[in-house]
Every structure is written in C-alpha cells, then in structure tokens.
Design a protein around this motif. Sequence first.
Motif, PDB file in Angstrom:
ATOM      1  N   GLU A 176       1.029  -0.963  -0.237  1.00 12.06           N
ATOM      2  CA  GLU A 176      -0.312   0.676   0.284  1.00 12.06           C
ATOM      3  C   GLU A 176       0.950   1.193   0.240  1.00 12.06           C
ATOM      4  N   ARG A 177       1.507   1.112   0.970  1.00 13.38           N
ATOM      5  CA  ARG A 177       3.278   2.582   1.145  1.00 13.38           C
ATOM      6  C   ARG A 177       3.778   2.438  -0.653  1.00 13.38           C
ATOM      7  N   PHE A 178       4.082   1.456  -0.901  1.00  6.44           N
ATOM      8  CA  PHE A 178       4.717   1.494  -1.784  1.00  6.44           C
ATOM      9  C   PHE A 178       4.125   2.337  -3.489  1.00  6.44           C
ATOM     10  N   LEU A 179       2.436   1.459  -3.707  1.00  8.84           N
ATOM     11  CA  LEU A 179       2.081   2.167  -4.587  1.00  8.84           C
ATOM     12  C   LEU A 179       1.692   3.533  -4.340  1.00  8.84           C
ATOM     13  N   CYS A 180       1.173   3.964  -2.793  1.00  4.11           N
ATOM     14  CA  CYS A 180       0.519   5.156  -2.668  1.00  4.11           C
ATOM     15  C   CYS A 180       1.783   6.657  -3.029  1.00  4.11           C
ATOM     16  N   ALA A 181       2.630   5.761  -2.793  1.00 10.46           N
ATOM     17  CA  ALA A 181       4.073   6.945  -3.513  1.00 10.46           C
ATOM     18  C   ALA A 181       4.254   6.898  -5.195  1.00 10.46           C
ATOM     19  N   HIS A 182       4.244   5.625  -5.492  1.00 10.36           N
ATOM     20  CA  HIS A 182       3.528   6.167  -7.091  1.00 10.36           C
ATOM     21  C   HIS A 182       2.491   6.653  -6.960  1.00 10.36           C
ATOM     22  N   LEU A 186       0.494  -1.234 -10.766  1.00 17.25           N
ATOM     23  CA  LEU A 186       0.664  -0.279 -11.408  1.00 17.25           C
ATOM     24  C   LEU A 186       0.665  -0.318 -12.950  1.00 17.25           C
ATOM     25  N   CYS A 187       0.437  -0.621 -13.500  1.00 17.51           N
ATOM     26  CA  CYS A 187      -0.229  -0.471 -14.692  1.00 17.51           C
ATOM     27  C   CYS A 187      -1.509  -0.054 -15.065  1.00 17.51           C
ATOM     28  N   ALA A 188      -2.434  -0.777 -13.950  1.00 14.96           N
ATOM     29  CA  ALA A 188      -4.009  -0.424 -14.086  1.00 14.96           C
ATOM     30  C   ALA A 188      -3.953   0.973 -13.383  1.00 14.96           C
ATOM     31  N   LEU A 189      -3.553   1.777 -12.927  1.00 17.31           N
ATOM     32  CA  LEU A 189      -2.712   3.295 -12.203  1.00 17.31           C
ATOM     33  C   LEU A 189      -2.050   3.478 -13.426  1.00 17.31           C
ATOM     34  N   GLN A 210       1.434  -8.814  -7.675  1.00 17.25           N
ATOM     35  CA  GLN A 210       0.473  -7.507  -7.204  1.00 17.25           C
ATOM     36  C   GLN A 210       0.706  -6.703  -7.748  1.00 17.25           C
ATOM     37  N   VAL A 211       2.331  -6.334  -7.631  1.00 13.46           N
ATOM     38  CA  VAL A 211       2.518  -4.498  -7.591  1.00 13.46           C
ATOM     39  C   VAL A 211       3.287  -4.095  -9.108  1.00 13.46           C
ATOM     40  N   PRO A 257       5.763  11.717 -15.734  1.00 12.78           N
ATOM     41  CA  PRO A 257       6.098  10.170 -15.032  1.00 12.78           C
ATOM     42  C   PRO A 257       6.858   9.231 -15.673  1.00 12.78           C
ATOM     43  N   ALA A 258       7.659   8.949 -14.967  1.00 11.67           N
ATOM     44  CA  ALA A 258       9.569   7.655 -15.459  1.00 11.67           C
ATOM     45  C   ALA A 258       9.103   7.008 -14.077  1.00 11.67           C
ATOM     46  N   ILE A 259       8.996   5.294 -14.696  1.00 13.85           N
ATOM     47  CA  ILE A 259       9.279   3.796 -13.138  1.00 13.85           C
ATOM     48  C   ILE A 259       9.805   3.280 -13.935  1.00 13.85           C
ATOM     49  N   TYR A 260      10.947   3.155 -12.674  1.00 15.34           N
ATOM     50  CA  TYR A 260      12.330   2.182 -12.717  1.00 15.34           C
ATOM     51  C   TYR A 260      11.585   1.314 -13.320  1.00 15.34           C
ATOM     52  N   ILE A 261      12.368  -0.255 -13.556  1.00 13.06           N
ATOM     53  CA  ILE A 261      11.693  -1.688 -14.453  1.00 13.06           C
ATOM     54  C   ILE A 261      11.621  -2.621 -12.524  1.00 13.06           C
ATOM     55  N   HIS A 262      12.802  -2.505 -11.759  1.00 13.85           N
ATOM     56  CA  HIS A 262      13.203  -2.979 -10.602  1.00 13.85           C
ATOM     57  C   HIS A 262      11.701  -2.205 -10.301  1.00 13.85           C
ATOM     58  N   SER A 263      11.610  -1.081  -9.967  1.00 11.02           N
ATOM     59  CA  SER A 263       9.880  -0.728  -9.130  1.00 11.02           C
ATOM     60  C   SER A 263       9.150  -1.597  -9.773  1.00 11.02           C
ATOM     61  N   LEU A 264       8.051  -1.248 -11.051  1.00  9.36           N
ATOM     62  CA  LEU A 264       7.388  -1.953 -12.187  1.00  9.36           C
ATOM     63  C   LEU A 264       7.252  -3.433 -11.177  1.00  9.36           C
ATOM     64  N   LEU A 265       8.894  -3.836 -11.116  1.00  9.58           N
ATOM     65  CA  LEU A 265       8.275  -5.966 -10.378  1.00  9.58           C
ATOM     66  C   LEU A 265       8.309  -5.930  -9.417  1.00  9.58           C
ATOM     67  N   GLY A 266       8.396  -4.603  -8.412  1.00 11.22           N
ATOM     68  CA  GLY A 266       8.881  -4.619  -7.293  1.00 11.22           C
ATOM     69  C   GLY A 266      10.024  -5.057  -6.323  1.00 11.22           C
ATOM     70  N   THR A 267      10.757  -5.408  -7.350  1.00 10.46           N
ATOM     71  CA  THR A 267      12.205  -5.868  -6.923  1.00 10.46           C
ATOM     72  C   THR A 267      12.492  -5.789  -5.624  1.00 10.46           C
ATOM     73  N   GLU A 268      13.652  -7.215  -4.843  1.00  9.28           N
ATOM     74  CA  GLU A 268      13.962  -6.715  -3.702  1.00  9.28           C
ATOM     75  C   GLU A 268      15.698  -6.331  -3.593  1.00  9.28           C
TER      76      GLU A 268
END
Length: 587
Positions: free
Chosen positions: A418-424, A488-491, A483-484, A434-445
Amino acid sequence: MNNTTLKAPACLFDKVKAHLEIIYPGLDADTLARKAITVFKPMHDSVDDSSCVSAIPLWSEKEIALITYGNSLVEEEKRPLRTLNRFLEEFTHDHFSIVHILPFFPYSSDDGFAVMDYYTVNPSLGDWADIRKISDRCRLMADLVVNHTSSRTRWFENFKKGRHPGKDYYVTVDPECDLSQVIRPRTTPLLREVATPDGPRYVWCTFSHDQVDLDFKNPEVLMEFLSIIRHYLDNGVQVFRLDAVAFLWKEACTTCLHLGQTHKIIKLMRTLIQAHDPRAIIITETNVPARENLSYFGIGDEAQMIYNFPLPPFLLNTMVTGNSKGITDWLKTMPDTMESTTYLNFIASHDGIGLRPVEDYFSRQEMTQLIDLMKAFGGRISTRALNDHKDNPYEINISLWDAMKGTIHGREDNFQIERFLCAHTIMLGLKGIPAIYIHSLLGTENDYERRENLQSNRAVNRHIWNYPDLCKKLINPDDHHHQVFFALCALLDKRKQQPAFHPDAGQIIFNINRKIVAFQRRPNKKSNAPVLLCIHNITDQAVTIPRKDLPEQWQRTGVDLILEKTVQLDTGLNLAPYQCMWITMTK
C-alpha cells in the motif's frame, strides 16, 4: 491535447554560429557552423539553412517512461534486447510511450557509463537492429555519455600514444593548479597520471580513473559528439539523456559545475537536433540542488526536460515519516514550467536516491533519521568529498520496494504494498512526465549478492532477472511481484485517460493537513475534460478529512476514478491507510 510546439530558428546558420562564437571565441565560427549543420542534414521540411515552422506536439497525458538496462531481463541463448522487447510486447503492451535503455554500448566499468565505443551496440546485448525494433514500438531514450569516456576507448589509447584522433581529446592539468573549488560526487583522486610520448600528463577524472573527462575546449570533440548524435537519430533515438552534463566544461579556480559554455553547448545541440527531428527531446541529468537544476531549462531554449531530482528523497521521506509538510512546502515553491519544457518525475532509478537535491531542505536530524532507517532496510550510503575533507552522504542505495518496508514509527509493518503504490500514485499525478524504473514496476528486492560480487553499492538496485522465473512470478496472484506490477499497470491506464494529467496542465498544491498530500490538476483551457483532485493518505492510519478542510470547490459529490466509485465530499472524506483518490466532480 495541448499545442506545445517546436519552432525552427529563423536562420539556422546564424543561430548555430552565434552559439559557437560564445563557446569558441577567436575561432572561425563560420567554418564550425557549416561543419555542424552538415552533420544534421537533411533538415526538417528544408535542406537549406532557412527557416521552417512546425506545429508538432512534444507530449501528452499518455507519456509515461520506463527505465531499464538492456539486460535487466535475460533468457538462455537469447539476446537481452530481444527479451526486453518480448517483455514489452507480452506484459506492458502500450503502457509506456518512452523506453529509456541505459547505456547499451561496449563499456569497461560503471554498468555502461564508461563507454568504449559510441557507435556500436554491446554485442552481449544485441545490435542496432534490436534497438530499432524497440524504437518502432515507442520513443527511445538513450544516454549520451558526454562528459567522459572509458580509459579503454580508442581515443584514450591514441592519447597515450600521442596520435589522432584522441591526442588532444582529454582534459589535462598541472597537478599544482588550484583545483580546491572543484565539486564532484566522488571521493577518489581527481587526477590520474598517464605516460605519453611528451612525458607524464595528468588527466581529469570526475567519476573514476576509468572514466576520463573529455576536453570540449577542443571543437573537434564537439564535432565528434554531433556525429554521434546523428548516428543515434538514424537508429531510432528520439530522447537524448545528457549524462553528467553539468561537469562538461572545466576552468581552474571554479567549481567546474554549470559553467556558461556547458549551457551553450546544450543549446547548440538542441538547435541542431530539432532542426533534424522536431519531436526529438533533450533531457539533462544534473543531480544537483533544485535551483541549479532548473537552470538547464534556460529560457525555454535548452533542455525540454529535466529530472525532478528532489522528488525521490522528498517522497521517500514523506512515506516513511507519515508527514507531508516537507513535500507540500517544496511543491508549492516549484516554479511553473515554460512552454515546451517539463519535469521528468521519478522515485527510483538505476542510481541511488540522491540526497544532494534536498540538502537545503532537510535538517541534519531529518537526514540522519532517513539514512538510519534505510540502513535498517538493507540500504547503503554512498558519499562524496567536499572541501571539509569529510565523506558526506551523497545518495541512498536501496531498492525502492525495500525502502518502503515500514516507517520510522514501527519499522517494518504490513503496509509495504500500500505504501509503495501510494508513493507511485502521488508521482503519477504530479505535473510532468512520470518515469518508472523497471525494478519498481516489478517490485524487485535488494540484490545483496550482486552488490557484494561487484563491490558496488549501486548494484543492490540493478538486479538481473531470469525472464522465465519472472514470468512465473508475474502470473501468480499470490506473489507480491504480480500484485505490484498489475496494480501499477492499472494506474497507468487510468492516468493516460485524463487530459488533466497532461504535462502542461495546471497544478495547485493544497495544504490540508500533515497526513495528506493533495493537489489539483486542471487541463488546458481549450479542453472540456474534468479537473481532478488528487488526494493521498500517506500514513498507516485511517484519516478523516472534514468537509471544511477540503478546498471549497471540492465539497459536493464526486467520483473517485481509481476505485470508480461515487464519493460524498459534502460529508467529508474518509481514507483508509495509504488510500489514494483521483476525484472528478459530477455535474
């Protein structure tokens, strides 16, 4: 769509010559101008130097960028660029209009930013045909690593042998020269001693001894890079990211940052690039304090886009403290953009979360608190040297997913997604592209193994996915990567449908309370599209906003476009932890 347009100069030759006269006073500007213009012919709508005017939109609300390395996704016995194209086709569809492929050239270090050959695609990634195939799908952003080359490039080998081209391509200085004012983001020695036929020379290395700074005081270096730009244009590049460009021009007894010749060279590049392709864009990568960063817009004649570097640290600090005062106050002070200019908004990238852009905003206590929390979540801190001879915090190296594990109040908690998606969601609504890093798009650890293997802090956020393994995670509804990604794609889909999110649309920041980030986006006056209220709970607690605290025009019935539900604003507004709303008023 807003009619953001590009206008070719009334006299291209005169404009190019005027730039060159300032960059190289005393040299033959006529000859240099003809040489530069010849590189870029044919020109748009004209093959001569006379004027032509185009009315071509630069961007719309549908512009969203994806940032990725060429090998962020790999398959056995497949070219990584082809795997990237496959991912774009199979998963992202048309979510992204711009794809930024980080340096895809042969290199010797720094994950591509020590370029050995600007004219060749790294064969371990693919070839120019693979690059053009991706550029057929979307607007391609590529790095012009303009400040330095690899020490293993042919030019530098020639420098060491006293041969051309390269003999006079690099900055050399007397080690006794006063360089005390030089600002740079590294702690390694600035100068490197090199043996040459003329004896030892000391070359300038802003970033590392494998990255040797080019001498743009030699006009042949500039002409070489104009040829490189034309080569990129011919192979499908439309967005030019000028890497580390703030350091381009060197003068002893100065900071060697943002010097006037640097700005003039960028203006010259823009003039020539646009004459060839009016839809091409320059974006400057200048990770410096906000006021300095803004200077790269010029007077609307320099970069069309600049990175919004304060946004990542501001937004990260907002989410982990649950306090919106800092980001709200900063957003209110952001100047509106001029015609044909905008911000590139991002939260994460291949580099760390830079701290220098917020040095003038964060107190020492705030900075220490944020750094300590990120260390607890597996991050590292990179430093830079100042005149105080101390190692000062420069950037936080951590994956954004792990940076959102918890808050300063309870450390790790159950609200990471929820926190991660709120920030985006906040980032997606703000004025700009807006620009999204691929590892944010994928929720990479965090990739601790890669960090240790490469002995590089930044490697923690540069994971390389095995594509079949990633696909398994993306199709598993119980996996956080799934889930991430799909949230994000829906947003992104919802954002692209709203003209109020056009980069040129108006923005008003509201100060409701410290638990809320809120702003209004208003489309162009010629548009009949609805105005949007973007409102975000940045805490792990439910928040109630009384009607009286809402902006006056937002106290009736509305529709939340994210949940596609009616909201009764006339009775106030209730938001769950980290809930976000994009509200439009019903008629």
